[in-house]
Design an enzyme around this catalytic site. Structure first.
Site, PDB file in Angstrom:
ATOM      1  N   CYS A 110       0.854  -1.186   0.000  1.00 14.48           N
ATOM      2  CA  CYS A 110       0.000   0.000   0.000  1.00 14.48           C
ATOM      3  C   CYS A 110       0.888   1.233   0.000  1.00 14.48           C
ATOM      4  O   CYS A 110       1.894   1.266   0.704  1.00 14.48           O
ATOM      5  CB  CYS A 110      -0.876  -0.001   1.251  1.00 14.48           C
ATOM      6  N   HIS A 152      -9.042  -3.571  -1.892  1.00 17.82           N
ATOM      7  CA  HIS A 152      -8.057  -2.756  -1.172  1.00 17.82           C
ATOM      8  C   HIS A 152      -8.510  -1.288  -1.115  1.00 17.82           C
ATOM      9  O   HIS A 152      -8.480  -0.659  -0.050  1.00 17.82           O
ATOM     10  CB  HIS A 152      -6.701  -2.888  -1.885  1.00 17.82           C
ATOM     11  N   GLU A 153      -8.945  -0.749  -2.263  1.00 18.73           N
ATOM     12  CA  GLU A 153      -9.315   0.679  -2.307  1.00 18.73           C
ATOM     13  C   GLU A 153     -10.609   0.943  -1.525  1.00 18.73           C
ATOM     14  O   GLU A 153     -10.723   1.953  -0.832  1.00 18.73           O
ATOM     15  CB  GLU A 153      -9.462   1.161  -3.754  1.00 18.73           C
ATOM     16  N   HIS A 156     -10.012   1.234   2.078  1.00 19.02           N
ATOM     17  CA  HIS A 156      -9.527   2.570   2.466  1.00 19.02           C
ATOM     18  C   HIS A 156     -10.701   3.505   2.772  1.00 19.02           C
ATOM     19  O   HIS A 156     -10.611   4.349   3.669  1.00 19.02           O
ATOM     20  CB  HIS A 156      -8.722   3.212   1.326  1.00 19.02           C
TER      21      HIS A 156
HETATM   22 ZN    ZN Z   1      -3.602   1.350  -0.059  1.00 17.44          ZN
END
Ligand code: ZN
Length: 200
Positions: A110, A152-153, A156
């Protein structure tokens, strides 16, 4: 203009983000922000960037997996990761549905945890319903590496990071050489290393 990427330890990476209205999406401020995020992601370079990573508490992320990023990867490694180029696009107010929960285990990193990567399981196939940069509804179905990027995004945007998913006893790789090695390792090699040296 690119921006500095916020690093682990900044509270904004742990916050739930705010949804954007259609009016906000169409505003110059958000359109400029999308441009800044694109430039910041490309400069890093990375395959995705979420608004909190440049200090904006908004449900907005950009994604792009360029062919040149994996030109040096052996084809069988790309096949195993089901990694294919993904054109630049924007996801706003996304909701994620897991279509195939089969976990794929690969090292993941990341931009907000610079230099660190760790074995992180991700679902094999997902659907994302979101808006694009013109506030049009969009449905994305993705498999493999692209599904991993989306998970993953979207994490966030919910204050989550990839380290939250990793087995607490999973190797953390910091060194640039070992990182390169493990980012291009086969799933079999990763699993054997894990069983022999980590999980024992
Ligand atoms: Zn990330």
């Amino acid at each position: 203009m690119h921006q500095t990427i916020v690093q682990l330890g900044e509270p904004i990476l742990r916050k739930q983000t705010k949804m954007l209205s259609i009016q906000e999406i169409e505003s110059k401020e958000v359109q400029d922000l999308i441009e800044t995020m694109k430039e910041t992601m490309r400069k890093a370079p990375g395959v995705g960037l979420a608004a909190p990573q440049i200090g904006k508490n908004l449900q907005l992320a950009v994604i792009e997996d360029r062919k040149e990023y994996t030109d040096h990867f052996p084809q069988h490694i790309l096949n195993e990761r089901q990694r294919v180029p993904v054109e630049f696009h924007v996801i706003i107010n996304p909701t994620l549905t897991i279509l195939d929960p089969t976990p794929l285990f690969f090292f993941e990193g990341c931009l907000s945890l610079a230099g660190i990567c760790r074995i992180t399981p991700r679902a094999n196939r997902v659907r994302v319903e979101c808006l694009d940069e013109n506030a049009n509804k969009k449905i994305i179905e993705a498999t493999g590496w692209y599904a991993r990027i989306l998970q993953h995004e979207i994490d966030h945007l919910n204050g989550k990071l990839f380290i939250d998913h990793a087995d607490q006893k999973t190797e953390i790789v910091l060194n640039e050489m070992t990182r390169k090695k493990w980012l291009q390792a086969s799933q079999k090699d990763i699993y054997e290393y894990y069983l022999e040296h980590v999980k024992k």
